[in-house]
Design a protein around this motif. Structure first.
Motif, PDB file in Angstrom:
ATOM      1  N   VAL A 122       0.848  -1.187   0.000  1.00  0.00           N
ATOM      2  CA  VAL A 122       0.000   0.000   0.000  1.00  0.00           C
ATOM      3  C   VAL A 122       0.889   1.243   0.000  1.00  0.00           C
ATOM      4  N   ASP A 123       0.389   2.304  -0.619  1.00  0.00           N
ATOM      5  CA  ASP A 123       1.228   3.481  -0.788  1.00  0.00           C
ATOM      6  C   ASP A 123       1.188   4.427   0.421  1.00  0.00           C
ATOM      7  N   THR A 124       1.485   3.890   1.589  1.00  0.00           N
ATOM      8  CA  THR A 124       1.504   4.730   2.795  1.00  0.00           C
ATOM      9  C   THR A 124       2.808   5.504   2.923  1.00  0.00           C
ATOM     10  N   ALA A 125       3.823   5.123   2.118  1.00  0.00           N
ATOM     11  CA  ALA A 125       5.107   5.826   2.189  1.00  0.00           C
ATOM     12  C   ALA A 125       4.884   7.332   1.980  1.00  0.00           C
ATOM     13  N   LYS A 126       3.934   7.681   1.104  1.00  0.00           N
ATOM     14  CA  LYS A 126       3.673   9.105   0.836  1.00  0.00           C
ATOM     15  C   LYS A 126       3.075   9.792   2.063  1.00  0.00           C
ATOM     16  N   TYR A 127       2.289   9.082   2.854  1.00  0.00           N
ATOM     17  CA  TYR A 127       1.685   9.675   4.058  1.00  0.00           C
ATOM     18  C   TYR A 127       2.723   9.841   5.178  1.00  0.00           C
ATOM     19  N   HIS A 128       3.614   8.841   5.292  1.00  0.00           N
ATOM     20  CA  HIS A 128       4.716   8.998   6.263  1.00  0.00           C
ATOM     21  C   HIS A 128       5.509  10.259   5.905  1.00  0.00           C
ATOM     22  N   TYR A 129       5.799  10.392   4.609  1.00  0.00           N
ATOM     23  CA  TYR A 129       6.579  11.546   4.145  1.00  0.00           C
ATOM     24  C   TYR A 129       5.866  12.862   4.460  1.00  0.00           C
ATOM     25  N   LEU A 130       4.575  12.936   4.138  1.00  0.00           N
ATOM     26  CA  LEU A 130       3.832  14.181   4.382  1.00  0.00           C
ATOM     27  C   LEU A 130       3.809  14.542   5.871  1.00  0.00           C
ATOM     28  N   GLU A 147      -9.551   0.160  -0.134  1.00  0.00           N
ATOM     29  CA  GLU A 147      -8.924  -0.792  -1.070  1.00  0.00           C
ATOM     30  C   GLU A 147      -8.283  -0.111  -2.276  1.00  0.00           C
ATOM     31  N   SER A 148      -8.795   1.056  -2.641  1.00  0.00           N
ATOM     32  CA  SER A 148      -8.284   1.709  -3.852  1.00  0.00           C
ATOM     33  C   SER A 148      -6.809   2.103  -3.699  1.00  0.00           C
ATOM     34  N   GLU A 149      -6.306   2.102  -2.465  1.00  0.00           N
ATOM     35  CA  GLU A 149      -4.902   2.486  -2.282  1.00  0.00           C
ATOM     36  C   GLU A 149      -3.936   1.303  -2.213  1.00  0.00           C
ATOM     37  N   ILE A 150      -4.461   0.107  -2.473  1.00  0.00           N
ATOM     38  CA  ILE A 150      -3.571  -1.051  -2.596  1.00  0.00           C
ATOM     39  C   ILE A 150      -2.761  -0.843  -3.870  1.00  0.00           C
ATOM     40  N   LEU A 151      -1.464  -1.056  -3.810  1.00  0.00           N
ATOM     41  CA  LEU A 151      -0.615  -0.793  -4.975  1.00  0.00           C
ATOM     42  C   LEU A 151      -0.913  -1.785  -6.106  1.00  0.00           C
ATOM     43  N   PRO A 152      -0.822  -1.326  -7.362  1.00  0.00           N
ATOM     44  CA  PRO A 152      -1.175  -2.164  -8.507  1.00  0.00           C
ATOM     45  C   PRO A 152      -0.461  -3.525  -8.484  1.00  0.00           C
ATOM     46  N   GLY A 153      -1.237  -4.584  -8.607  1.00  0.00           N
ATOM     47  CA  GLY A 153      -0.689  -5.928  -8.709  1.00  0.00           C
ATOM     48  C   GLY A 153      -0.471  -6.649  -7.391  1.00  0.00           C
ATOM     49  N   ALA A 154      -0.426  -5.928  -6.289  1.00  0.00           N
ATOM     50  CA  ALA A 154      -0.071  -6.550  -5.007  1.00  0.00           C
ATOM     51  C   ALA A 154      -1.067  -7.635  -4.590  1.00  0.00           C
ATOM     52  N   ILE A 204      -3.829  -0.387   9.082  1.00  0.00           N
ATOM     53  CA  ILE A 204      -3.730  -0.281   7.622  1.00  0.00           C
ATOM     54  C   ILE A 204      -4.371  -1.497   6.953  1.00  0.00           C
ATOM     55  N   LEU A 205      -4.031  -2.700   7.433  1.00  0.00           N
ATOM     56  CA  LEU A 205      -4.597  -3.914   6.825  1.00  0.00           C
ATOM     57  C   LEU A 205      -6.119  -3.940   6.959  1.00  0.00           C
ATOM     58  N   GLU A 206      -6.623  -3.408   8.076  1.00  0.00           N
ATOM     59  CA  GLU A 206      -8.079  -3.335   8.239  1.00  0.00           C
ATOM     60  C   GLU A 206      -8.676  -2.327   7.250  1.00  0.00           C
ATOM     61  N   SER A 207      -8.022  -1.171   7.098  1.00  0.00           N
ATOM     62  CA  SER A 207      -8.535  -0.149   6.168  1.00  0.00           C
ATOM     63  C   SER A 207      -8.629  -0.671   4.744  1.00  0.00           C
ATOM     64  N   ILE A 208      -7.654  -1.501   4.346  1.00  0.00           N
ATOM     65  CA  ILE A 208      -7.661  -1.990   2.958  1.00  0.00           C
ATOM     66  C   ILE A 208      -8.270  -3.398   2.864  1.00  0.00           C
ATOM     67  N   ASN A 209      -8.812  -3.869   3.984  1.00  0.00           N
ATOM     68  CA  ASN A 209      -9.505  -5.160   3.976  1.00  0.00           C
ATOM     69  C   ASN A 209      -8.638  -6.348   3.589  1.00  0.00           C
ATOM     70  N   MET A 210      -7.414  -6.412   4.117  1.00  0.00           N
ATOM     71  CA  MET A 210      -6.528  -7.510   3.721  1.00  0.00           C
ATOM     72  C   MET A 210      -5.991  -8.341   4.892  1.00  0.00           C
ATOM     73  N   VAL A 211      -6.568  -8.171   6.081  1.00  0.00           N
ATOM     74  CA  VAL A 211      -6.068  -8.915   7.254  1.00  0.00           C
ATOM     75  C   VAL A 211      -6.027 -10.423   6.990  1.00  0.00           C
TER      76      VAL A 211
END
Ligand code: G6P
Ligand code: MG
Length: 213
Positions: free
Chosen positions: A14-22, A88-95, A121-128
């Motif tokens: 997931v693209d959380t790296a951008k949120y850590h950065y911000l 879920e829309s923030e899961i990185l392509p293909g993962a 994070i896993l709960e937000s993207i429904n991948m637990v």
């Protein structure tokens, strides 16, 4: 023979790296200095408190221990505002597709992340439910580049480290994987991930051939 894949979370699934950065950038700016994306590379994979130490060093700011804890909490508050709004829309392509392929082919799958926010994070993207083991920042004593997070992952899966492949976007994570005796696949730019056994630009269109070493 590869039997398991261990995935870093931030920047791989997931693209959380951008949120850590911000959030770090906002903290740096509040403390009166600038913080670039290049600076941010040094924080990837590193624990929250160690990240703060690096940030303060970059800004040449000295504060006492109590203030450090407050600053880290402040950053985490801003960061959590972003991640609790994710879906879920923030899961990185293909993962997700690649993890499904792994499961259909009986590979074990785990998360190995330094983040204490992993479950949120896993709960937000429904991948637990996609993972056979989840090792996060709450279960480890030493963050990447120490190999602990990945060794605990292999142990939880019951797989020999030599039969594990790690997917990582951070320099510290590649080092951790190699020190754990695992294969390391860098997801991202070759300049940063040059110590990996293989480097891919993203998880898009991955097939099982990637696990041939
Ligand atoms: C991941 C990220 C790092 C982050 C660390 C701790 O490894 O790549 O940038 O500092 O987790 O995250 P946390 O959510 O516990 O602050
Ligand atoms: Mg990462």
């Amino acid at each position: 023979n590869v039997k398991a894949c261990i995935f870093d979370l931030d920047g791989v699934i997931v693209d959380t790296a951008k949120y850590h950065y911000l959030a770090w950038k906002r903290l740096a700016n509040e403390l009166g200095f600038d913080f670039t994306e290049k600076d941010n590379e040094r924080l990837k994979g590193v624990s929250r408190m160690e990240s703060l130490e690096i940030l303060l060093e970059i800004g040449q700011v000295e504060v006492d221990e109590k203030t450090k804890v407050e600053l880290a909490e402040k950053k985490n508050g801003w960061y959590r505002e972003y991640i609790t709004k994710m879906d879920e829309s923030e899961i990185l392509p293909g993962a997700k597709e690649f993890i499904e392929t792994l499961k259909e082919n009986n590979f074990k799958v785990a998360i190995g992340s330094s983040s204490k926010n992993t479950m949120t994070i896993l709960e937000s993207i429904n991948m637990v439910d996609y993972f056979d083991a989840i090792i996060d920042g709450n279960k480890i004593t030493k963050a990447k580049p120490e190999p602990e997070v990945f060794l605990l992952g292999a142990e939880a899966l019951g797989i020999n480290p030599k039969e594990c492949v790690v997917f990582e976007d951070a320099k510290a994570g590649i080092e951790a994987a190699k020190r754990a005796g695992m294969f390391a696949i860098g997801v991202g730019s070759p300049e940063i991930l040059k110590d990996a056994d293989k480097i891919i630009p993203s998880m898009k269109n991955l097939t099982l051939d990637i696990l041939d070493f």
